[in-house]
Design a protein around this motif. Structure first.
Motif, short mmCIF file in Angstrom:
data_model
loop_
_atom_site.label_atom_id
_atom_site.label_comp_id
_atom_site.label_asym_id
_atom_site.label_seq_id
_atom_site.Cartn_x
_atom_site.Cartn_y
_atom_site.Cartn_z
N ARG A 173 0.91 -0.96 0.11
CA ARG A 173 -0.01 0.22 -0.12
C ARG A 173 0.89 1.30 0.08
NH1 ARG A 173 -4.93 -0.42 -1.43
NH2 ARG A 173 -5.50 1.54 -0.34
N THR A 174 1.70 1.56 -1.13
CA THR A 174 2.40 2.80 -1.25
C THR A 174 1.60 3.81 -1.78
OG1 THR A 174 3.12 2.00 -3.54
CG2 THR A 174 4.40 1.19 -1.67
N ARG A 175 2.07 5.12 -1.69
CA ARG A 175 1.26 6.07 -2.29
C ARG A 175 1.02 5.85 -3.89
NH1 ARG A 175 3.95 11.86 -1.00
NH2 ARG A 175 3.40 10.84 0.94
N LEU A 176 1.99 5.51 -4.47
CA LEU A 176 1.72 5.08 -5.89
C LEU A 176 0.55 4.27 -5.95
CD1 LEU A 176 2.43 5.30 -8.93
CD2 LEU A 176 4.10 3.59 -8.76
N VAL A 177 0.68 2.90 -5.35
CA VAL A 177 -0.38 2.14 -5.68
C VAL A 177 -1.81 2.64 -4.99
CG1 VAL A 177 -1.27 -0.08 -4.47
CG2 VAL A 177 1.11 0.22 -5.03
N ARG A 178 -1.89 3.48 -4.01
CA ARG A 178 -3.21 4.21 -3.59
C ARG A 178 -3.78 5.02 -4.58
NH1 ARG A 178 -0.55 4.34 1.47
NH2 ARG A 178 -0.18 6.56 1.13
N VAL A 179 -2.73 5.75 -5.32
CA VAL A 179 -3.27 6.64 -6.58
C VAL A 179 -3.58 5.84 -7.97
CG1 VAL A 179 -2.34 8.10 -8.50
CG2 VAL A 179 -1.34 8.43 -6.12
N LEU A 180 -3.14 4.48 -7.93
CA LEU A 180 -3.36 3.77 -8.89
C LEU A 180 -5.05 3.18 -8.75
CD1 LEU A 180 -0.44 1.45 -9.96
CD2 LEU A 180 -1.43 3.47 -11.31
N GLN A 181 -5.26 2.67 -7.52
CA GLN A 181 -6.40 2.16 -7.21
C GLN A 181 -7.53 3.51 -7.43
OE1 GLN A 181 -7.20 1.05 -3.13
NE2 GLN A 181 -9.04 -0.04 -3.53
N LEU A 182 -7.11 4.87 -6.74
CA LEU A 182 -8.21 5.91 -7.00
C LEU A 182 -8.37 6.09 -8.17
CD1 LEU A 182 -9.80 8.26 -5.65
CD2 LEU A 182 -7.59 9.54 -5.69
N SER A 183 -7.51 6.18 -9.29
CA SER A 183 -7.62 6.19 -10.89
C SER A 183 -8.63 5.17 -11.42
CB SER A 183 -6.40 6.16 -11.56
OG SER A 183 -5.30 7.34 -10.97
N THR A 184 -8.34 3.96 -11.13
CA THR A 184 -9.41 3.10 -11.43
C THR A 184 -10.92 3.05 -10.95
OG1 THR A 184 -8.74 1.24 -9.57
CG2 THR A 184 -7.57 1.12 -11.72
N GLU A 185 -11.07 3.31 -9.44
CA GLU A 185 -12.40 3.69 -9.03
C GLU A 185 -12.87 5.19 -9.97
OE1 GLU A 185 -14.14 1.82 -7.18
OE2 GLU A 185 -12.54 0.23 -6.69
N LEU A 186 -12.00 6.03 -9.95
CA LEU A 186 -12.74 7.20 -10.79
C LEU A 186 -13.21 7.23 -11.85
CD1 LEU A 186 -13.22 10.20 -10.38
CD2 LEU A 186 -11.06 10.62 -11.16
N ALA A 187 -12.35 6.18 -12.90
CA ALA A 187 -12.77 5.92 -14.01
C ALA A 187 -14.03 4.88 -14.10
CB ALA A 187 -11.60 5.22 -14.87
#
Length: 577
Positions: free
Chosen positions: A396-410
């Protein structure tokens, strides 16, 4: 000597970190993929709305959003989304309470039929209801309830759009509330019953307050789906002259063309702002999503007693009226020679099905295009989600959390917003190769990958949550590389959950319309928009036949998934009790 060995060990470790199959390289590959598919198109959409000429110009916002046409469409969109969500909350919550808490018989069959409208494409649902409640409806004629000849269908109105969206989205609320009721500890309810509290008092003071987060989570999904549902809004709103933001974008882009993209980007941002505001408001009203109370999470049980038979009759009668009536009208229309004819032995024909399957190359091509895109989307997203779920679950790094947020937003944004973003991003030729994806099937594939990634990722992450991390750590200690561990240990264990997500993507993408309606061309038709095009062209009977075939495909896929439900993790198929 020991120093040299340590240097060699660190050198080998460093090489493993950056070789093509290492964790770091795979993570950066996933970052590049999500960046190209989700982040970059959305960023391009924002830039096109804010600075269409290359320089920021916010005056366009006030000029465009202040027009009467846009204001009317915005108010209609908000009204439709809010009222249909209230209807969906009522229907979905009552259904969840009956299924989760009572001794209703035939729950499995009823839940299957209740979830079915959610799997049917909304444009097919709208077409079925219009044919069921039209003056020439063969079903109403059979029961002697025909509307006056020449009168418009009552569904061509804002109230018709609201009712159909409420019925279509009620299963979303049902799924969320049922999940909340399953996690509800039974001790509090049993203590209240032991203290003499009546069932209605227990329901209003204990059960509903504890499942409030689940109710509002379902409301959020219903609101977002209603605001971005193109199929029902287009099939009812365009003929009924009820403009919404979704239909406004569609009509303007079709009539003006690519020159309207800058204005459409502004409207797309407005649609996105409405959906995101609805999500945040529902989360704030719902409070904490994890309600912790003391007690053992056991299934609640409330016998219906003498009300059991009346309730069972009522729920099945409701299913007949809301599912069997429109579908029977759609089937009857597809079997008659002309729209509005009574179904008899003389008027019975299968020619529309023959034309849909063999007579019209455009329909056949649209089916194979949709099938190919869906299969390719499902395969790519399944493999991607397996690797992405590994990082989301255990790193659960910052980059990984950004990736999850991007997929959820899309996934949260309406499909038409994804379509506009894809057009803006892929309209110009790609760098280096100088090839444009616009007007090809590849732009539709890119939009599918962006929009449906979260749909596969969620059940895959649930599968990783059930895997002991010590298995991966033990293999790592013995020198197994990342890809070796994924292939031999983690993928086989997480595969059933990933396959459940694959099934959901297949059911959703095969007949979808929200994403592809703006991306299809005469040479790249997909199956979902075909219903709208046939109905707009006056081929109602052929559209009915195509709609029945689409429903048949959905039913077959759902039944096949049910046959393999024992091999899938519990709860991944929404229609399973």
């Amino acid at each position: 000597m020991s120093v040299m060995r340590e240097i060699q060990r660190r050198t080998v470790a460093a090489r493993r970190r950056f070789w093509p199959g290492s964790e770091k390289v795979v993570l950066w590959g996933l970052t590049l993929l999500i960046g190209i598919l989700s982040v970059a198109p959305l960023a391009r959409l924002v830039w096109a709305a804010v600075a269409p000429e290359g320089m920021p110009d916010l005056s366009r916002f006030s000029h465009l959003l202040g027009t009467r046409r846009v204001l009317t469409a915005t108010l209609n969109t908000l009204s439709i989304a809010i009222v249909s969500t209230l209807l969906a909350i009522l229907l979905g919550t009552v259904a969840a309470l009956l299924i989760a808490l009572t001794n209703l018989r035939g729950k499995q069959a009823w839940v299957f039929t209740f979830i079915l409208p959610l799997m049917i494409p909304p444009q097919v649902t709208a077409l079925a209801w219009v044919q069921a409640l039209s003056p020439s409806s063969p079903v109403l004629q059979f029961f002697g309830l025909s509307l006056p000849p020449g009168s418009p269908s009552p569904l061509y109105s804002m109230s018709g759009i609201i009712i159909l969206l409420g019925l279509h989205n009620a299963p979303l609320v049902f799924l969320m509330v049922r999940a909340g009721l399953r996690r509800l500890p039974a001790d509090l309810v049993e203590a209240a019953r032991a203290g003499g509290a009546q069932p209605w008092r227990v329901l209003l003071t204990i059960i509903l307050p504890l499942v409030r987060p689940a109710i509002f989570a379902g409301a959020a999904l219903s609101f977002v789906t209603a605001a971005g549902n193109f199929g029902i809004q287009a099939m009812l709103g365009i003929p009924g002259r009820v403009p919404t933001l979704i239909t406004l974008v569609y009509q303007q882009l079709n009539s003006i063309g690519a020159s309207a993209l800058a204005d459409m980007a502004v409207l797309s941002l407005l649609i996105a702002a409405i959906t995101l505001a609805g999500l945040m408001l529902s989360r704030w009203l719902g409070g904490r999503q994890d309600v912790r109370v003391t007690g053992t999470p056991r299934s609640l049980h409330q016998p219906l007693g003498r009300w059991r038979l009346p309730v069972e009759i009522t729920v099945w009668l409701w299913m007949v009226l809301t599912l069997l009536l429109p579908l029977s009208a759609l089937l009857t229309t597809s079997l008659t020679q002309g729209f509005g004819q009574e179904l008899t032995f003389n008027s019975l024909t299968l020619s529309h099905y023959a034309n849909a399957l063999f007579g019209y190359p455009a329909i056949r091509q649209a089916f194979f295009t949709s099938l190919g895109l869906t299969l390719l989307t499902a395969v790519i997203l399944t493999v991607t989600s397996l690797f992405l779920a590994y990082f989301l679950s255990w790193q659960r790094t910052r980059l990984v959390r950004v990736l999850q947020l991007s997929t959820e937003l899309a996934y949260a944004l309406p499909g038409i917003v994804t379509g506009i973003a894809a057009i803006l991003f892929f309209l110009k030729p790609l760098p280096l190769i100088h090839v444009s994806l616009y007007g090809t099937v590849w732009i539709i594939l890119a939009a599918y990958l962006s929009n449906f990634m979260a749909l596969v990722l969620r059940p895959t992450m649930a599968g990783f949550a059930q895997i002991e991390r010590s298995l991966d750590e033990a293999a790592q200690i013995f020198g197994a590389g990342f890809l070796r561990r994924m292939r031999d240990i983690l993928m086989p264990l997480a595969a059933p959950s990933a396959m459940a997500g694959t099934i959901l993507v297949f059911l959703t993408a095969l007949n979808e319309i929200q994403v592809s309606i703006l991306l299809v061309t005469s040479g790249t038709q997909t199956l979902g928009p075909m219903i709208v095009f046939l109905d707009e062209g006056g081929s109602s009977t052929l559209a009915a036949a195509v709609g029945c075939l689409m429903i048949g495909v959905v039913l077959i896929l759902m039944l096949l998934a049910s046959l393999f439900s024992r091999r899938l993790p519990e709860g991944v198929l929404p229609w399973q009790v």
